[in-house]
Design a protein around this motif. Structure first.
Motif, mmCIF file in Angstrom:
data_model
loop_
_atom_site.group_PDB
_atom_site.id
_atom_site.type_symbol
_atom_site.label_atom_id
_atom_site.label_comp_id
_atom_site.label_asym_id
_atom_site.label_seq_id
_atom_site.Cartn_x
_atom_site.Cartn_y
_atom_site.Cartn_z
ATOM 1 N N VAL A 179 4.431 -2.838 0.349
ATOM 2 C CA VAL A 179 3.510 -2.124 -0.301
ATOM 3 C C VAL A 179 4.264 -0.946 -1.151
ATOM 4 N N ALA A 180 5.647 -0.797 -0.703
ATOM 5 C CA ALA A 180 6.473 0.151 -1.667
ATOM 6 C C ALA A 180 6.649 -0.517 -2.924
ATOM 7 N N THR A 181 6.260 -1.639 -3.208
ATOM 8 C CA THR A 181 6.742 -2.473 -4.499
ATOM 9 C C THR A 181 5.519 -2.166 -5.455
ATOM 10 N N ASP A 182 4.444 -1.718 -4.901
ATOM 11 C CA ASP A 182 3.140 -1.724 -5.747
ATOM 12 C C ASP A 182 3.335 -0.331 -6.444
ATOM 13 N N PRO A 183 3.064 -0.477 -7.620
ATOM 14 C CA PRO A 183 3.174 0.679 -8.687
ATOM 15 C C PRO A 183 1.894 1.695 -8.418
ATOM 16 N N ALA A 184 0.689 1.233 -8.083
ATOM 17 C CA ALA A 184 -0.327 2.190 -7.720
ATOM 18 C C ALA A 184 -0.217 2.801 -6.551
ATOM 19 N N VAL A 185 0.248 2.230 -5.108
ATOM 20 C CA VAL A 185 0.825 2.903 -4.110
ATOM 21 C C VAL A 185 1.943 3.776 -4.715
ATOM 22 N N LYS A 186 2.928 3.585 -5.163
ATOM 23 C CA LYS A 186 4.128 4.594 -5.433
ATOM 24 C C LYS A 186 3.456 5.640 -6.196
ATOM 25 N N ALA A 187 2.531 5.698 -6.909
ATOM 26 C CA ALA A 187 1.836 6.602 -7.745
ATOM 27 C C ALA A 187 0.735 7.457 -6.986
ATOM 28 N N ASN A 188 0.576 7.105 -5.637
ATOM 29 C CA ASN A 188 -0.461 7.769 -4.834
ATOM 30 C C ASN A 188 -1.929 7.437 -5.598
ATOM 31 N N ILE A 189 -2.132 6.491 -6.228
ATOM 32 C CA ILE A 189 -3.504 6.069 -6.616
ATOM 33 C C ILE A 189 -4.264 5.415 -5.364
ATOM 34 N N PHE A 190 -3.255 4.783 -4.343
ATOM 35 C CA PHE A 190 -3.647 4.367 -3.093
ATOM 36 C C PHE A 190 -2.590 4.689 -2.006
ATOM 37 N N GLU A 191 -3.343 4.863 -0.798
ATOM 38 C CA GLU A 191 -2.511 5.264 0.213
ATOM 39 C C GLU A 191 -2.829 3.987 1.119
ATOM 40 N N VAL A 192 -2.008 3.811 2.052
ATOM 41 C CA VAL A 192 -2.239 2.677 2.834
ATOM 42 C C VAL A 192 -2.373 2.822 4.300
ATOM 43 N N ASP A 193 -2.847 2.191 5.078
ATOM 44 C CA ASP A 193 -2.951 2.161 6.533
ATOM 45 C C ASP A 193 -2.603 0.684 7.012
ATOM 46 N N LEU A 194 -1.439 0.760 7.737
ATOM 47 C CA LEU A 194 -0.973 -0.638 8.195
ATOM 48 C C LEU A 194 -1.366 -0.772 9.704
ATOM 49 N N THR A 195 -1.658 -2.106 10.202
ATOM 50 C CA THR A 195 -1.734 -2.375 11.655
ATOM 51 C C THR A 195 -1.275 -3.795 11.920
ATOM 52 N N LEU A 196 -0.747 -4.003 13.082
ATOM 53 C CA LEU A 196 -0.496 -5.508 13.552
ATOM 54 C C LEU A 196 -1.624 -6.244 13.591
ATOM 55 N N TRP A 197 -1.765 -7.417 13.389
ATOM 56 C CA TRP A 197 -3.223 -8.195 13.450
ATOM 57 C C TRP A 197 -2.644 -9.501 13.921
ATOM 58 N N TYR A 198 -3.482 -10.138 14.837
ATOM 59 C CA TYR A 198 -3.251 -11.447 15.294
ATOM 60 C C TYR A 198 -4.415 -12.326 15.118
ATOM 61 N N SER A 199 -4.060 -13.691 14.228
ATOM 62 C CA SER A 199 -5.091 -14.489 13.640
ATOM 63 C C SER A 199 -4.520 -15.924 13.344
ATOM 64 N N SER A 200 -5.399 -16.529 13.083
ATOM 65 C CA SER A 200 -4.978 -17.923 12.958
ATOM 66 C C SER A 200 -4.036 -18.090 11.839
ATOM 67 N N ALA A 201 -2.923 -18.981 12.390
ATOM 68 C CA ALA A 201 -1.690 -19.402 11.493
ATOM 69 C C ALA A 201 -2.264 -20.102 10.229
ATOM 70 N N ALA A 202 -3.340 -20.798 10.218
ATOM 71 C CA ALA A 202 -3.883 -21.614 9.123
ATOM 72 C C ALA A 202 -4.351 -20.536 8.106
ATOM 73 N N LEU A 203 -4.540 -19.330 8.577
ATOM 74 C CA LEU A 203 -4.780 -18.420 7.190
ATOM 75 C C LEU A 203 -4.027 -18.568 6.136
ATOM 76 N N GLN A 204 -2.746 -18.915 6.112
ATOM 77 C CA GLN A 204 -1.685 -19.070 5.075
ATOM 78 C C GLN A 204 -1.854 -20.080 4.312
ATOM 79 N N GLU A 205 -3.075 -21.073 4.646
ATOM 80 C CA GLU A 205 -3.309 -22.125 3.843
ATOM 81 C C GLU A 205 -4.517 -21.647 2.910
ATOM 82 N N ILE A 206 -5.031 -20.680 3.152
ATOM 83 C CA ILE A 206 -6.157 -20.128 2.122
ATOM 84 C C ILE A 206 -6.064 -20.196 0.836
#
Length: 152
Positions: A113-140
Motif C-alpha cells: 500500500v505504500a506504493t500507492d500514490p493516493a495512500v502516500k498523499a493521504n487521500i486514502f488511509e488503510v485498515d489491514l487485517t489477515l484474512w483466511y479464504s479459498s486459495a482459488a480466489l487467486q484465479e479470479i
C-alpha cells in the motif's frame, strides 16, 4: 388422475436429476501451485481503504493521484500481489474501497500500500487485517478477463 400421476412422476424425475451430486476431483498440482492448505484455503491480507485526512488537494492533484492509484492497482495485479480491488458505493462509513492482497503478513501488505500514490498523499488511509479464504480466489482475474468486454 392421469394428470396427477404425470405431475408426480415429473417431480420425482426432476428431483432425481437435480439431486445428483457432482463430486469435484482434487487437483493436487493446482492446490500446490496456489499454496492451498488441506482445506483449499490460504492467508491473504484484507484492506479497507477509507477517506484520508488530505482535504487540501486540488481537483487536478486528485486526478493525478487517482491515475497513479489505478496504475498501481494494475501493476500489483499483474504481479499477482493484488487479487481483488474495487470501490464501495456511497456509504456513511467513509469506506472507499477494498484490496485483497496475495500476501500472508500485514508487513508485506503495508509495503504494497505504500506504493500507492493516493495512500502516500493521504487521500486514502488503510485498515489491514489477515484474512483466511479459498486459495482459488487467486484465479479470479483469469475469469474476470474472460467476461470484461472493456478493459480498465
Amino acid at each position: 388422475m392421469k394428470n396427477i400421476l404425470f405431475t408426480l412422476l415429473t417431480l420425482v424425475c426432476c428431483n432425481a436429476f437435480f439431486a445428483q451430486e457432482t463430486t469435484a476431483v482434487y487437483d493436487e498440482k493446482l492446490a500446490k501451485s496456489l499454496n492451498a492448505d488441506e482445506y483449499g484455503m490460504k492467508k491473504y491480507v484484507f484492506c479497507i481503504l477509507k477517506t484520508g485526512n488530505n482535504t487540501t488537494a486540488t481537483k487536478e492533484e486528485k486526478n493525478k493521484l487517482f491515475e497513479g492509484h489505478m496504475a498501481n492497482i494494475n501493476k500489483l495485479a499483474q504481479e499477482g500481489k493484488l487479487i481483488v480491488a474495487g470501490p464501495f458505493m456511497k456509504n456513511d462509513k467513509n469506506y472507499r474501497g477494498i484490496f485483497i492482497f496475495n500476501v500472508s503478513t500485514i508487513e508485506e501488505a503495508q509495503a504494497l500500500v505504500a506504493t500507492d500514490p493516493a495512500v502516500k498523499a493521504n487521500i486514502f488511509e488503510v485498515d489491514l487485517t489477515l484474512w483466511y479464504s479459498s486459495a482459488a480466489l487467486q484465479e479470479i482475474s483469469k475469469l474476470h478477463d474472460k467476461i470484461a468486454k472493456t478493459k480498465i
